[in-house]
Write an enzyme that holds these catalytic residues in place. Structure first.
Site, mmCIF file in Angstrom:
data_model
loop_
_atom_site.group_PDB
_atom_site.id
_atom_site.type_symbol
_atom_site.label_atom_id
_atom_site.label_comp_id
_atom_site.label_asym_id
_atom_site.label_seq_id
_atom_site.Cartn_x
_atom_site.Cartn_y
_atom_site.Cartn_z
ATOM 1 N N PRO A 292 0.802 -0.921 -0.081
ATOM 2 C CA PRO A 292 -0.086 0.043 -0.068
ATOM 3 C C PRO A 292 0.881 1.381 -0.047
ATOM 4 O O PRO A 292 1.936 1.375 0.714
ATOM 5 C CB PRO A 292 -0.843 -0.044 1.285
ATOM 6 C CG PRO A 292 0.150 -0.900 2.206
ATOM 7 C CD PRO A 292 0.886 -2.048 1.427
ATOM 8 N N GLY A 293 0.345 2.099 -0.812
ATOM 9 C CA GLY A 293 1.063 3.556 -0.770
ATOM 10 C C GLY A 293 0.087 4.743 -0.737
ATOM 11 O O GLY A 293 -0.143 5.396 0.183
ATOM 12 N N TYR A 335 -4.494 12.031 -15.688
ATOM 13 C CA TYR A 335 -5.735 11.189 -15.962
ATOM 14 C C TYR A 335 -6.851 11.687 -15.267
ATOM 15 O O TYR A 335 -7.848 11.014 -14.726
ATOM 16 C CB TYR A 335 -5.147 9.784 -15.603
ATOM 17 C CG TYR A 335 -4.309 9.645 -14.265
ATOM 18 C CD1 TYR A 335 -3.101 9.161 -14.712
ATOM 19 C CD2 TYR A 335 -4.517 10.083 -12.984
ATOM 20 C CE1 TYR A 335 -2.147 9.053 -13.576
ATOM 21 C CE2 TYR A 335 -3.808 9.970 -11.978
ATOM 22 C CZ TYR A 335 -2.408 9.501 -12.388
ATOM 23 O OH TYR A 335 -1.547 9.189 -11.264
ATOM 24 N N CYS A 362 2.249 28.338 -17.582
ATOM 25 C CA CYS A 362 1.895 28.761 -18.982
ATOM 26 C C CYS A 362 1.455 27.601 -19.898
ATOM 27 O O CYS A 362 2.354 27.220 -20.830
ATOM 28 C CB CYS A 362 3.059 29.520 -19.435
ATOM 29 S SG CYS A 362 2.726 30.432 -21.154
ATOM 30 N N GLU A 363 0.485 26.970 -19.477
ATOM 31 C CA GLU A 363 -0.099 25.579 -20.224
ATOM 32 C C GLU A 363 -1.733 25.829 -19.956
ATOM 33 O O GLU A 363 -2.156 25.712 -18.755
ATOM 34 C CB GLU A 363 0.637 24.537 -19.542
ATOM 35 C CG GLU A 363 0.320 23.039 -19.986
ATOM 36 C CD GLU A 363 1.293 23.062 -21.288
ATOM 37 O OE1 GLU A 363 0.830 22.719 -22.457
ATOM 38 O OE2 GLU A 363 2.435 23.570 -21.251
#
Length: 432
Positions: A292-293, A335, A362-363
């Site tokens: 688990p993380g 995602y 800037c995207e």
């Protein structure tokens, strides 16, 4: 109300984490700021430890998946909670060893470990190396010869299970860059390659079917598939594999739309299947490892931002611009990850506006969330994005030469810095 018991609202109506007021945290440490509840993290470690005790008689160990969030203090906490670490790079190995983490509790994963990384792992005495391809097995043989060691290895196996998550986080089906496929026979070929070596000790198998999985049935199926493979190995080679790593990927709650079964809802049915399969195939119940993380770290953190501007485009959308973005959390652009967003200063107020949370890069795609329903904010307010403890800081970048944020842990309501805010000088220090 919240995704974690670590979160609450105080009498002023401010969001708190681990008992600390988020507005005070933003004022004292600056923003963007990632804040974890250490108490929450430790509670999750203790749950997995107690589950392994309850369902496997203590015959197993939790391995914290470092890729979710890795820093020295996280390694110290994992060590003190008697966990192992699932590491996937030389950098994660180095971080763990730098704080005295026991090398025999490190499990080294990765689909394309470099020669230098494998050599570092072998020299450092990493406990288990999980081989992902035949070339890696041959490299390990040569390193074992070079350093006069016998190396304990696992094989990563693709059990052929599609866990129905986002295509970028599905890893158990045959069309995956990870591991050896069962269907083609390459997994058994890898077994034979290891068993003919005098320098490699094939002691375990590993699988991981994906991430953010809400249905426990794929985990149960993976347990049965892997136990059958252990039986096939015993029948064809005479070797009994005594360790089985079932990976992680347990789904957690990011928003009210998420309906996880709860961690016990994964642990119980999988353990029942393992025992059932062991009896069916006349095998000993293997030493079980889990990775688990996200389910340890994610819900125990929030990211705090200062609102810079609010742009209202009539009949189109409302943009709330913040002082962070994809540089500290690229999950939405990768995602379309969903989050719960709050006006941290009015955390108990009913939402009255729908906004798009926009980052400062800037995207055009630099967004944290679209169509988020929040209590209206204005410039200077503190915005809180919940459940940012996994795959946010660990994926952070310096795009646009934006510095990485500070990370704070809260214990018993008291905050402390565990990762300092990056400076301009640090960003440029390797430039020539």
């Amino acid at each position: 109300m919240f995704v974690s018991d670590s979160l609450n609202v105080n009498k002023e109506g401010h969001l708190t984490i681990g008992g600390a007021d988020t507005l005070d945290l933003a004022k004292n440490f600056g923003t963007p700021l990632i804040v974890y509840s250490e108490d929450g993290i430790r509670k999750n470690f203790k749950f997995f430890n107690s589950s392994i005790q309850e369902y496997y008689g203590g015959n197993g160990r939790v391995l914290y998946a470092s890729k979710a969030f890795c820093c020295k203090e996280m390694c110290r906490i994992a060590e003190s909670e008697n966990a192992g670490l699932d590491v996937v790079s030389g950098g994660e190995i180095y971080t763990a060893l730098s704080v005295g983490f026991p090398e025999d509790r490190l499990y080294f994963h990765g689909n394309n470990k470099t020669y230098n990384e494998l050599e570092y792992a072998v020299k450092s005495g990493v406990g288990r190396i999980i081989a992902d391809n035949i070339e890696e097995i041959k490299t390990l043989e040569s390193l074992a010869e070079k350093y006069g060691k016998k190396i304990d290895v696992y094989l990563r196996v693709k059990p052929g299970i599609d866990a129905h998550t986002h295509k970028f986080i599905r890893t158990g089906q045959i069309d995956s860059k990870f591991g050896f496929a069962l269907e083609t026979g390459e997994a058994m070929d890898a077994v034979r390659e290891c068993t003919k070596s005098k320098k490699l000790n094939l002691c375990g198998m590993h699988c991981h079917i994906g991430s953010q999985i809400f249905d426990p049935s794929p985990f149960v199926l993976a347990a049965e598939v892997m136990m059958k493979f252990l039986s096939d190995i015993q029948r064809e080679t005479g070797i009994t594999i005594t360790e089985l790593d079932l990976g992680g990927g347990f789904g957690i709650k990011y928003t009210e739309n998420d309906k996880p079964v709860g961690l016990d809802g994964y642990m119980r049915p999988v353990s029942e299947q393992i025992k059932k399969s062991a009896e069916k195939y006349s095998l000993p119940v293997p030493y079980i490892l889990l990775e688990p993380g996200r389910s340890i770290a994610a819900a125990e953190a929030v990211t705090l931002y200062t609102v810079g501007a609010v742009k209202k485009i009539p009949n189109i959308r409302n943009y709330v611009s913040i002082d962070g973005g994809m540089t500290d959390n690229p999950r939405y652009i990768l995602y379309q990850a969903e989050y719960t967003v709050l006006n941290a200063g009015k955390a108990d107020a009913l939402p009255d506006t729908t906004v798009t949370v926009a980052g400062k890069c800037c995207e055009t795609g630099d967004l944290i969330q679209e169509n988020a329903k929040i209590k209206e904010v204005k410039a200077g307010d503190i915005l809180a994005v919940l459940t940012t403890g996994a795959y946010c800081y660990s994926m952070a970048s310096n795009y646009n030469r934006v510095e990485r944020p500070e990370v704070v842990f809260v214990t018993d309501g008291i905050p402390r810095t565990v990762i300092r805010r990056e400076t301009y000088e640090q960003m440029a220090q390797n430039d020539i």
